[in-house]
Design an enzyme around this catalytic site. Structure first.
Site, PDB file in Angstrom:
ATOM      1  N   THR A  93       3.158 -88.306 106.640  1.00  0.00           N
ATOM      2  CA  THR A  93       2.854 -87.779 105.343  1.00  0.00           C
ATOM      3  C   THR A  93       1.977 -86.508 105.851  1.00  0.00           C
ATOM      4  O   THR A  93       0.603 -86.761 106.096  1.00  0.00           O
ATOM      5  CB  THR A  93       2.164 -88.755 104.795  1.00  0.00           C
ATOM      6  N   THR A 138      -2.378 -91.496 103.091  1.00  0.00           N
ATOM      7  CA  THR A 138      -0.845 -91.139 104.167  1.00  0.00           C
ATOM      8  C   THR A 138      -1.557 -92.867 104.879  1.00  0.00           C
ATOM      9  O   THR A 138      -2.013 -93.025 104.720  1.00  0.00           O
ATOM     10  CB  THR A 138      -1.291 -90.338 104.771  1.00  0.00           C
ATOM     11  N   GLY A 139       0.018 -93.186 105.656  1.00  0.00           N
ATOM     12  CA  GLY A 139       0.073 -94.129 105.803  1.00  0.00           C
ATOM     13  C   GLY A 139       1.300 -95.368 105.157  1.00  0.00           C
ATOM     14  O   GLY A 139       1.916 -94.657 105.379  1.00  0.00           O
ATOM     15  N   HIS A 140       1.167 -96.249 105.679  1.00  0.00           N
ATOM     16  CA  HIS A 140       2.591 -97.741 105.993  1.00  0.00           C
ATOM     17  C   HIS A 140       2.234 -97.167 104.211  1.00  0.00           C
ATOM     18  O   HIS A 140       1.398 -98.274 103.713  1.00  0.00           O
ATOM     19  CB  HIS A 140       1.890 -98.439 106.498  1.00  0.00           C
TER      20      HIS A 140
HETATM   21  N1  GLY Z   1       3.065 -92.841 103.312  1.00  0.00           N
HETATM   22  C1  GLY Z   1       4.744 -92.196 103.402  1.00  0.00           C
HETATM   23  C2  GLY Z   1       5.390 -93.277 103.705  1.00  0.00           C
HETATM   24  O1  GLY Z   1       5.556 -94.663 103.877  1.00  0.00           O
HETATM   25  O2  GLY Z   1       6.679 -93.122 103.389  1.00  0.00           O
END
Ligand code: GLY
Length: 310
Positions: free
Chosen positions: A169, A220-222
């Site tokens: 992201t 940003t990340g999971h």
């Molecule tokens: N952080 C972006 C996503 O998981 O879509």
């Protein structure tokens, strides 16, 4: 007061072969956003322009170069938020739009809503004359190859997301010389995500938040982990309790790791110009401009600097 911009190109295990281009990309985006601030532009204009630069750069998972879903298609999410008024606009699951962050801004400025999704977002784009691109124009050869390699991945097997799955992201936060803050975040989401899956990025308080009373954050990340702990708002609530930008992001990211085993990163700026770029993944490309100094990094605890020409 001095204006500041901070950008990230995504928190994940960036492989060596992509590291230079990722760092060059965030440095260029930070310069772009800062040039807007230097010309007297506001924080909102600066974050939009920095994120557009990364959406246009094939290196990042946003706009051109976005990750592909389980059907091999692009579905893009983005948010933008104005800390002065708490106005916010977002789009989710859009196709054919090269710069979703600008469509998100149009949702904020030209509708009574906060988020438009999928077909409705595309219909809105058409109604205001946003130029569409063929979906394939956003797909890079690199992403098509990676998608082919990993297409047997199924949602739910996220144990070691941190090291295995490309996930980058992009985002920007800024404070302008009047003390107004803004954030913007844009993404193609997780590779091989289910069709229609929406992550944290376009969700207010999760992928981004901006409030002149505390600061601006882009995450940003999971995505599923970030959503569960409303990471952006969580960071700002620590700042409201008196933590610095760095302390607040570290505490909130640690909480996400402990509580839902999620890894990620965040960039933060406060209305007084204090800023941080923090991550719990292996790497995150980030850059910031403050007082004509360009700061940047990729690995944990790395903080390099260059003087910008006046
Ligand atoms: N952080 C972006 C996503 O998981 O879509």
């Amino acid at each position: 007061m001095a204006a500041v911009i901070v950008v990230h190109g995504g928190a994940w295990a960036i492989p060596e072969e992509l590291s230079k281009a990722s760092v060059d990309g965030v440095k260029a985006a930070a310069r772009e956003g800062f040039s807007v601030l230097k010309r007297g532009g506001n924080a909102l204009d600066a974050v939009e322009s920095a994120v557009r630069a990364m959406e246009d750069n094939n290196m990042f998972n946003a706009g051109h170069g976005a990750a592909l879903n389980s059907e091999g298609e692009v579905e893009l999410d983005a948010i933008i938020m104005d800390g002065r008024t708490l106005a916010s606009g977002a789009v989710s699951s859009v196709k054919n739009i090269a710069n979703p962050v600008s469509l998100a801004r149009a949702v904020m400025e030209k509708t009574d809503h906060v988020m438009l999704t999928s077909r409705g977002a595309n219909m809105f784009a058409e109604s205001i004359g946003v130029v569409t691109v063929p979906t394939d124009a956003l797909v890079t050869e690199y992403e098509r190859n990676e998608w082919e390699k990993h297409k047997n991945y199924i949602t739910g097997v996220m144990e070691d997301f941190n090291t295995k799955w490309a996930h980058d992201t992009v985002g920007a936060v800024a404070v302008d010389c009047t003390g107004n803050v803004a954030c913007a975040t844009s993404t193609g989401g997780i590779r091989n995500k289910m069709v229609g899956r929406v992550g944290d990025s376009p969700v207010i308080g999760a992928g981004g938040y901006a409030d002149n009373f505390s600061g601006a954050v882009s995450c940003t990340g999971h995505g599923e982990s970030i959503l569960k702990v409303t990471l952006a708002r969580h960071i700002l609530s620590y700042m409201e309790q008196g933590k610095t930008a760095a302390e607040a992001s570290e505490l909130a990211l640690q909480h996400m790791g402990v509580r839902v085993r999620g890894a990620g990163g965040a960039i933060v700026v406060s209305p007084s110009g204090q800023w941080a770029a923090t991550f719990t993944t292996e790497r995150m490309a980030w850059a910031a401009v403050e007082d004509s100094v360009l700061w940047y990094g990729l690995d944990p605890n790395e903080k390099l600097q260059e003087q910008l020409s006046q």
